[in-house]
Design a protein around this motif. Structure first.
Motif, PDB file in Angstrom:
ATOM      1  N   GLN A   1       1.034  -1.064  -0.341  1.00 49.87           N
ATOM      2  CA  GLN A   1      -0.381  -0.326   0.117  1.00 49.87           C
ATOM      3  C   GLN A   1       1.348   1.525   0.388  1.00 49.87           C
ATOM      4  O   GLN A   1       0.300   2.366  -1.333  1.00 49.87           O
ATOM      5  N   ALA A   2       1.985   1.080   0.945  1.00 43.47           N
ATOM      6  CA  ALA A   2       2.692   2.493   1.156  1.00 43.47           C
ATOM      7  C   ALA A   2       3.327   2.269  -0.471  1.00 43.47           C
ATOM      8  O   ALA A   2       3.421   4.074  -0.740  1.00 43.47           O
ATOM      9  N   VAL A   3       3.622   1.408  -1.852  1.00 42.95           N
ATOM     10  CA  VAL A   3       4.015   1.882  -3.151  1.00 42.95           C
ATOM     11  C   VAL A   3       3.446   2.636  -3.589  1.00 42.95           C
ATOM     12  O   VAL A   3       3.608   3.140  -4.776  1.00 42.95           O
ATOM     13  N   SER A   4       1.246   1.487  -3.330  1.00 47.14           N
ATOM     14  CA  SER A   4       0.787   2.504  -4.295  1.00 47.14           C
ATOM     15  C   SER A   4       1.011   3.487  -4.528  1.00 47.14           C
ATOM     16  O   SER A   4       1.085   4.676  -5.021  1.00 47.14           O
ATOM     17  N   LEU A   5       0.664   4.711  -2.071  1.00 44.09           N
ATOM     18  CA  LEU A   5       1.097   5.676  -2.489  1.00 44.09           C
ATOM     19  C   LEU A   5       1.183   6.550  -2.977  1.00 44.09           C
ATOM     20  O   LEU A   5       1.698   7.488  -3.406  1.00 44.09           O
ATOM     21  N   ALA A   6       2.961   6.270  -2.305  1.00 50.25           N
ATOM     22  CA  ALA A   6       3.950   6.586  -3.477  1.00 50.25           C
ATOM     23  C   ALA A   6       3.673   7.496  -4.709  1.00 50.25           C
ATOM     24  O   ALA A   6       4.433   8.157  -4.672  1.00 50.25           O
ATOM     25  N   GLN A   7       3.619   5.310  -5.644  1.00 45.93           N
ATOM     26  CA  GLN A   7       3.703   5.945  -6.713  1.00 45.93           C
ATOM     27  C   GLN A   7       2.725   7.351  -7.189  1.00 45.93           C
ATOM     28  O   GLN A   7       2.899   8.232  -7.782  1.00 45.93           O
ATOM     29  N   ALA A   8       1.304   7.081  -6.676  1.00 46.18           N
ATOM     30  CA  ALA A   8       0.707   8.171  -6.562  1.00 46.18           C
ATOM     31  C   ALA A   8       1.184   9.896  -6.172  1.00 46.18           C
ATOM     32  O   ALA A   8       0.811  10.631  -6.745  1.00 46.18           O
ATOM     33  N   ASN A   9       1.698   9.850  -5.251  1.00 45.46           N
ATOM     34  CA  ASN A   9       1.734  10.793  -4.273  1.00 45.46           C
ATOM     35  C   ASN A   9       3.060  11.541  -4.880  1.00 45.46           C
ATOM     36  O   ASN A   9       3.721  12.992  -4.298  1.00 45.46           O
ATOM     37  N   VAL A  10       4.190  10.410  -5.304  1.00 45.61           N
ATOM     38  CA  VAL A  10       5.550  11.258  -5.529  1.00 45.61           C
ATOM     39  C   VAL A  10       5.780  10.590  -7.068  1.00 45.61           C
ATOM     40  O   VAL A  10       5.943  12.058  -7.411  1.00 45.61           O
ATOM     41  N   VAL A  11       5.767  10.199  -7.861  1.00 47.02           N
ATOM     42  CA  VAL A  11       6.181   9.691  -8.655  1.00 47.02           C
ATOM     43  C   VAL A  11       5.401  10.451 -10.091  1.00 47.02           C
ATOM     44  O   VAL A  11       5.592  10.667 -11.335  1.00 47.02           O
ATOM     45  N   ALA A  12       4.025   9.355  -9.811  1.00 43.36           N
ATOM     46  CA  ALA A  12       2.973  10.158 -10.781  1.00 43.36           C
ATOM     47  C   ALA A  12       3.254  12.139 -11.347  1.00 43.36           C
ATOM     48  O   ALA A  12       3.123  12.089 -12.248  1.00 43.36           O
ATOM     49  N   PRO A  13       3.014  12.306 -10.044  1.00 46.79           N
ATOM     50  CA  PRO A  13       3.684  13.839 -10.240  1.00 46.79           C
ATOM     51  C   PRO A  13       4.219  14.434 -10.911  1.00 46.79           C
ATOM     52  O   PRO A  13       3.826  15.020 -11.919  1.00 46.79           O
ATOM     53  N   ALA A  14       5.431  13.981 -10.535  1.00 45.43           N
ATOM     54  CA  ALA A  14       6.780  14.193 -11.577  1.00 45.43           C
ATOM     55  C   ALA A  14       6.998  13.813 -12.454  1.00 45.43           C
ATOM     56  O   ALA A  14       7.476  14.954 -13.525  1.00 45.43           O
ATOM     57  N   MET A  15       6.222  13.393 -12.962  1.00 43.05           N
ATOM     58  CA  MET A  15       6.093  12.597 -14.236  1.00 43.05           C
ATOM     59  C   MET A  15       5.446  13.666 -15.698  1.00 43.05           C
ATOM     60  O   MET A  15       5.787  13.629 -16.266  1.00 43.05           O
ATOM     61  N   GLU A  16       5.024  14.261 -14.650  1.00 46.91           N
ATOM     62  CA  GLU A  16       4.586  15.453 -15.340  1.00 46.91           C
ATOM     63  C   GLU A  16       5.089  16.989 -16.572  1.00 46.91           C
ATOM     64  O   GLU A  16       5.315  17.508 -16.758  1.00 46.91           O
ATOM     65  N   ALA A  17       6.352  16.611 -15.000  1.00 46.63           N
ATOM     66  CA  ALA A  17       7.183  17.431 -15.293  1.00 46.63           C
ATOM     67  C   ALA A  17       8.208  17.667 -16.189  1.00 46.63           C
ATOM     68  O   ALA A  17       7.969  16.291 -16.987  1.00 46.63           O
ATOM     69  N   ASP A  18       8.442  18.911 -17.260  1.00 43.80           N
ATOM     70  CA  ASP A  18       9.471  18.803 -18.037  1.00 43.80           C
ATOM     71  C   ASP A  18      10.875  17.079 -17.801  1.00 43.80           C
ATOM     72  O   ASP A  18      11.199  17.121 -17.071  1.00 43.80           O
ATOM     73  N   ALA A  19      11.078  16.535 -19.358  1.00 39.44           N
ATOM     74  CA  ALA A  19      12.213  16.042 -19.022  1.00 39.44           C
ATOM     75  C   ALA A  19      13.751  16.381 -18.667  1.00 39.44           C
ATOM     76  O   ALA A  19      14.153  17.716 -18.383  1.00 39.44           O
ATOM     77  N   GLY A  20      14.088  16.042 -18.011  1.00 38.90           N
ATOM     78  CA  GLY A  20      16.121  16.082 -16.939  1.00 38.90           C
ATOM     79  C   GLY A  20      15.505  16.778 -15.898  1.00 38.90           C
ATOM     80  O   GLY A  20      14.295  16.353 -15.403  1.00 38.90           O
ATOM     81  N   LEU A  21      16.167  17.890 -15.200  1.00 41.43           N
ATOM     82  CA  LEU A  21      16.355  18.269 -14.190  1.00 41.43           C
ATOM     83  C   LEU A  21      15.160  18.633 -13.438  1.00 41.43           C
ATOM     84  O   LEU A  21      14.630  18.629 -12.670  1.00 41.43           O
ATOM     85  N   PRO A  22      14.156  19.108 -14.304  1.00 47.95           N
ATOM     86  CA  PRO A  22      12.745  19.429 -13.744  1.00 47.95           C
ATOM     87  C   PRO A  22      11.801  18.315 -12.863  1.00 47.95           C
ATOM     88  O   PRO A  22      10.891  18.086 -11.896  1.00 47.95           O
ATOM     89  N   ARG A  23      12.175  17.496 -13.709  1.00 47.80           N
ATOM     90  CA  ARG A  23      11.096  16.071 -13.528  1.00 47.80           C
ATOM     91  C   ARG A  23      11.982  15.388 -12.286  1.00 47.80           C
ATOM     92  O   ARG A  23      11.493  15.232 -11.134  1.00 47.80           O
ATOM     93  N   LEU A  24      13.424  15.837 -12.178  1.00 47.70           N
ATOM     94  CA  LEU A  24      13.999  14.894 -11.253  1.00 47.70           C
ATOM     95  C   LEU A  24      14.315  15.671 -10.316  1.00 47.70           C
ATOM     96  O   LEU A  24      13.881  15.474  -8.956  1.00 47.70           O
ATOM     97  N   ARG A  25      13.913  16.927 -10.249  1.00 51.35           N
ATOM     98  CA  ARG A  25      13.757  18.309  -8.998  1.00 51.35           C
ATOM     99  C   ARG A  25      12.274  17.971  -8.655  1.00 51.35           C
ATOM    100  O   ARG A  25      12.066  17.510  -7.215  1.00 51.35           O
ATOM    101  N   ALA A  26      11.741  17.627  -9.824  1.00 50.33           N
ATOM    102  CA  ALA A  26      10.307  17.745  -8.894  1.00 50.33           C
ATOM    103  C   ALA A  26      10.382  15.665  -8.020  1.00 50.33           C
ATOM    104  O   ALA A  26       9.682  15.787  -7.408  1.00 50.33           O
ATOM    105  N   LEU A  27      10.817  15.228  -8.208  1.00 49.41           N
ATOM    106  CA  LEU A  27      10.445  13.539  -7.598  1.00 49.41           C
ATOM    107  C   LEU A  27      11.300  14.147  -6.164  1.00 49.41           C
ATOM    108  O   LEU A  27      10.289  13.146  -5.677  1.00 49.41           O
TER     109      LEU A  27
END
Length: 164
Positions: A23-49
């Motif tokens: 469940q924690a992995v699922s929540l992290a995917q939804a709250n950390v990874v998925a929103p970061a993937m909406e940022a531009d590739a490269g540094l913006p995405r890494l920083r968002a992550l």
């Protein structure tokens, strides 16, 4: 729910812990990874992550903090299925950080000579320090200090000479 009801459903402490980690992995995917993937590739995405990662559990409604961070310290010298799952989760997370770092290198935003494993190690250090400062010490400056450390790390890793 009673203790006997809990064990009737899950059958073992490991089963409970594994379900919670899932469940924690699922929540992290939804709250950390998925929103970061909406940022531009490269540094913006890494920083968002990384910025999404800092304090993510509060935003996800996990009042007890990061289950993975807690498990790393709780199970560091214990064998078993839960520890094995934590090792896999941590390795997967570090791989995501490395992929985003390599993406920024490929885009010419970070130095091609960057030691990616060391860089990811330092990112994890920033996270754990933030977690301890924010949760245990209740330091109101934890977020700002973590972002300052991230900025310094990114500055050290920045492309030093322009690509031809």
């Amino acid at each position: 729910m009673s203790k006997s009801g809990l064990f009737a459903h899950f059958r073992s402490k490991d089963a409970v812990q594994l379900a919670l980690l899932e469940q924690a992995v699922s929540l992290a995917q939804a709250n950390v990874v998925a929103p970061a993937m909406e940022a531009d590739a490269g540094l913006p995405r890494l920083r968002a992550l990384v910025e999404n990662w800092l304090g993510w559990t509060a935003r996800a409604g996990l009042r007890g903090g990061c289950p993975v961070a807690a498990g790393i310290f709780e199970l560091d010298d214990v064998a078993g299925a839960t520890r094995t799952a934590l090792v896999t989760i941590e390795a997967s997370w570090r791989a995501i950080l490395a992929e985003r770092t390599l993406e920024a290198i490929a885009l010419g935003e970070l130095d091609a000579q960057l030691d990616v494993e060391q860089f990811v190690w330092e990112l994890c250090g920033i996270y754990l320090s933030h977690h301890a400062s924010a949760r245990f010490l209740r330091d109101p400056l934890a977020d700002r200090r973590a972002v300052t450390a991230l900025d310094a790390l990114l500055d050290r890793a920045a492309l030093r000479t322009p690509r031809p």
